[in-house]
Design an enzyme around this catalytic site. Sequence first.
Site, short mmCIF file in Angstrom:
data_model
loop_
_atom_site.label_atom_id
_atom_site.label_comp_id
_atom_site.label_asym_id
_atom_site.label_seq_id
_atom_site.Cartn_x
_atom_site.Cartn_y
_atom_site.Cartn_z
CB ILE A 48 -0.98 -0.02 1.19
CG1 ILE A 48 -1.97 -1.19 1.02
CG2 ILE A 48 -1.74 1.31 1.30
CD1 ILE A 48 -2.83 -1.47 2.24
CE1 TYR A 72 9.45 6.67 2.62
CE2 TYR A 72 10.78 7.31 4.50
CZ TYR A 72 9.55 7.23 3.87
OH TYR A 72 8.43 7.70 4.49
#
Length: 166
Positions: free
Chosen positions: A96, A131
């Site tokens: 998600i 990230y």
Amino acid sequence: MELLIREAIKTDCPRLLELIAELALFEKAPEEVTVTLAEFEDAGFGNNPVWKAFVAEADGFIVGFALYYVRYSTWKGCRMYLEDLIVTEAYRGHKIGTLLIKTLIKEALQKGFSGMLWQVLDWNEPAIDFYKKLNASFDGSWINVSLSKEQFLGFDLADLDQIPSK
């Protein structure tokens, strides 16, 4: 699980604030969330909106969101500033967050932004790892600086009255 990514609407704001509170608790700063629902709604959906968000719904329930605003860099031009990216804990690991980031990237490209930037706490290893998987660049040379409204009130601004203005 039926997943939908869509633009946030005003009626999403109470749920977004719940997720913001969840994020603040995770970041060990729940007392720092002082924005009211009315202020939040006005900032996103009032006469001069300053933020935009995309929400992730799982089976009709908002389980995450990404909220950004436009930041102008005198070196780089218009850039997307990602203020918050959160997926509630029970729904992590289902891609998600990646879908929300990809939605932001699509938006940034459509709007002609020169890039996207955000901050991550140095101890938030799961976010840092996420990230890194995105191939994001990390810049450790800048220090965050801020002034609060309370600090504003401590300034003597009387000398500004001496400067002519039109």
